[in-house]
Design an enzyme around this catalytic site. Structure first.
Site, PDB file in Angstrom:
ATOM      1  N   TYR A   1       0.177  -2.585  13.046  1.00 56.12           N
ATOM      2  CA  TYR A   1       0.670  -1.826  11.962  1.00 56.12           C
ATOM      3  C   TYR A   1       1.984  -0.960  12.953  1.00 56.12           C
ATOM      4  O   TYR A   1       2.047   0.235  12.620  1.00 56.12           O
ATOM      5  CB  TYR A   1      -0.112  -1.036  11.074  1.00 56.12           C
ATOM      6  CG  TYR A   1      -1.239  -1.602  10.412  1.00 56.12           C
ATOM      7  CD1 TYR A   1      -1.020  -1.987   9.140  1.00 56.12           C
ATOM      8  CD2 TYR A   1      -2.476  -1.650  10.895  1.00 56.12           C
ATOM      9  CE1 TYR A   1      -2.145  -2.329   8.319  1.00 56.12           C
ATOM     10  CE2 TYR A   1      -3.500  -2.272  10.550  1.00 56.12           C
ATOM     11  CZ  TYR A   1      -3.355  -2.642   9.170  1.00 56.12           C
ATOM     12  OH  TYR A   1      -4.444  -3.394   8.401  1.00 56.12           O
TER      13      TYR A   1
ATOM     14  N   GLU B   1       3.588  -6.046  13.313  1.00 55.17           N
ATOM     15  CA  GLU B   1       4.177  -5.525  11.990  1.00 55.17           C
ATOM     16  C   GLU B   1       4.526  -6.555  11.023  1.00 55.17           C
ATOM     17  O   GLU B   1       5.052  -7.747  11.640  1.00 55.17           O
ATOM     18  CB  GLU B   1       5.410  -4.574  12.175  1.00 55.17           C
ATOM     19  CG  GLU B   1       5.996  -3.981  11.011  1.00 55.17           C
ATOM     20  CD  GLU B   1       5.115  -3.068  10.419  1.00 55.17           C
ATOM     21  OE1 GLU B   1       4.875  -3.376   8.920  1.00 55.17           O
ATOM     22  OE2 GLU B   1       4.663  -2.279  10.728  1.00 55.17           O
TER      23      GLU B   1
ATOM     24  N   GLN C   1       6.713   8.622  11.033  1.00 57.38           N
ATOM     25  CA  GLN C   1       6.102   9.871  10.342  1.00 57.38           C
ATOM     26  C   GLN C   1       7.266  10.641  10.221  1.00 57.38           C
ATOM     27  O   GLN C   1       8.162  10.950  10.708  1.00 57.38           O
ATOM     28  CB  GLN C   1       5.322  10.268  11.421  1.00 57.38           C
ATOM     29  CG  GLN C   1       4.152   9.436  11.770  1.00 57.38           C
ATOM     30  CD  GLN C   1       3.095   9.431  10.876  1.00 57.38           C
ATOM     31  OE1 GLN C   1       2.979  10.323   9.889  1.00 57.38           O
ATOM     32  NE2 GLN C   1       1.917   8.896  11.172  1.00 57.38           N
TER      33      GLN C   1
ATOM     34  N   ASP D   1      -2.970   1.896  12.931  1.00 60.64           N
ATOM     35  CA  ASP D   1      -2.420   3.039  11.997  1.00 60.64           C
ATOM     36  C   ASP D   1      -2.071   2.499  10.491  1.00 60.64           C
ATOM     37  O   ASP D   1      -0.786   2.211  10.343  1.00 60.64           O
ATOM     38  CB  ASP D   1      -1.172   3.653  12.577  1.00 60.64           C
ATOM     39  CG  ASP D   1      -0.661   4.585  11.797  1.00 60.64           C
ATOM     40  OD1 ASP D   1      -1.299   5.244  11.018  1.00 60.64           O
ATOM     41  OD2 ASP D   1       0.489   5.257  11.921  1.00 60.64           O
TER      42      ASP D   1
ATOM     43  N   CYS E   1      -5.059   7.664   7.513  1.00 58.26           N
ATOM     44  CA  CYS E   1      -4.490   8.431   6.373  1.00 58.26           C
ATOM     45  C   CYS E   1      -5.520   8.703   5.348  1.00 58.26           C
ATOM     46  O   CYS E   1      -5.094   9.549   4.294  1.00 58.26           O
ATOM     47  CB  CYS E   1      -3.233   7.685   5.609  1.00 58.26           C
ATOM     48  SG  CYS E   1      -2.096   6.977   6.852  1.00 58.26           S
TER      49      CYS E   1
END
Length: 327
Positions: free
Chosen positions: A221, A242, A191, A292, A319
């Protein structure tokens, strides 16, 4: 917002030129000016018989349009501008998406709370003078601790390719989040707004039901492991998943940096189904699943994996509210 009549005249003239409908849209014209420099702009101003004072004001407005961004600090614009200038002197050409010719596609920068910056030059192909460019950037900016290149020869709008190399300085950038320490490589998701990320992750942790016994948490994720490491207690069983291998290597190291035991921690490089299977084999069915995803939301396979696991709670960090509603 023009401050005087002369600035108003220049601004109006510029907008008139930019809004002409002959052969190209306003945005196309802006892109052409951005790609070709200010030569086109100067030629149009000459045809319009602007004075030198008016031309200077026009340049000022054009620089303001491209030269800064209210969402980032000025240092990023300074580095990008310097990088472009030096690259041009070294004959490292900017990449043209229409012709697929040129080298330098993107300049990606990350900055930690200490002010250290990691720069990644995304290029269409390797160039023998890229190490010189990296050295010049580090010499010019004391805050830049490392320069990488990422090779992306694809003919689409995906930013990163699969190959990343460190040209100079540090391999990773270290930052703190929620009292934890994290190492981040150029392609690892992280982030950009640390202060708000802390609030976001703290809220996410508050959504996990309190329990006297350790929980099994599956973090899809997971990037460099930031969310899972921030929300999981030391006794919780944490499995992060991931698809980017360098991010998984960061996550494994970050778990050790923050005192997580290998017995309670697993990071898997693969898709959601692979990660869920590994989590079940190692710890059992996850009780908490955290997702996420990017703006496109969850793939159908991920949704099926989450539903099949039948967790007690799913924490979805979104998002894009539209894809969240769809999923």
């Amino acid at each position: 917002k023009p401050q005087n009549p002369m600035e108003m005249t220049a601004a109006n003239a510029m907008m008139r030129l930019m809004s002409e409908k002959d052969k190209e849209s306003q945005q196309d014209r802006f892109v052409r000016i951005q790609n070709q420099g200010l030569e086109v702009f100067d030629a149009e101003m000459d045809r319009a018989l602007f004075t030198e004072e008016q031309k200077a004001l026009m340049h000022k407005h054009c620089d303001q349009y491209y030269g800064c961004c209210a969402l980032q600090e000025q240092i990023f614009s300074d580095i990008a501008s310097y990088c472009a200038t030096v690259a041009e002197k070294l004959f490292i050409r900017a990449y043209n998406e229409e012709t697929a010719k040129g080298v330098l596609r993107h300049i990606v920068m990350r900055k930690n709370r200490k002010g250290e910056i990691l720069v990644c030059l995304v290029v269409a192909e390797k160039h023998k003078k890229l190490p010189l460019l990296a050295d010049e950037i580090i010499k010019q900016f004391a805050s830049v601790i490392g320069v990488h290149i990422n090779v992306n020869s694809r003919r689409d709008n995906v930013i990163f390719g699969n190959e990343t190399y460190c040209l100079a300085g540090s391999e990773t950038l270290t930052d703190t989040l929620c009292g934890k320490v994290f190492e981040i490589s150029p392609r690892s998701f992280y982030q950009v707004n640390a202060e708000m990320a802390e609030k976001l992750y703290s809220h996410g942790k508050s959504l996990i039901p309190k329990s006297e016994k350790p929980r099994i948490i599956l973090d899809l994720y997971c990037g460099a492991g930031t969310i899972g490491i921030c929300v999981a207690n030391e006794e919780d069983k944490l499995c992060g998943v991931e698809i980017i291998d360098s991010a998984i290597e960061n996550a494994k190291k970050n778990a050790l940096l923050n005192g997580r035991s290998e017995e309670n921690t697993l990071f898997v490089c693969g898709d959601a189904s692979v990660g869920a299977r590994e989590c079940k084999n190692r710890f059992g069915n996850p009780e908490i699943i955290i997702v996420d995803p990017p703006r496109k939301g969850l793939d159908p396979q991920v949704i099926e994996t989450v539903a099949t696991a039948s967790p007690e709670r799913v924490i979805y960090i979104s998002c894009d509210p539209a894809t969240l509603a769809r999923d």
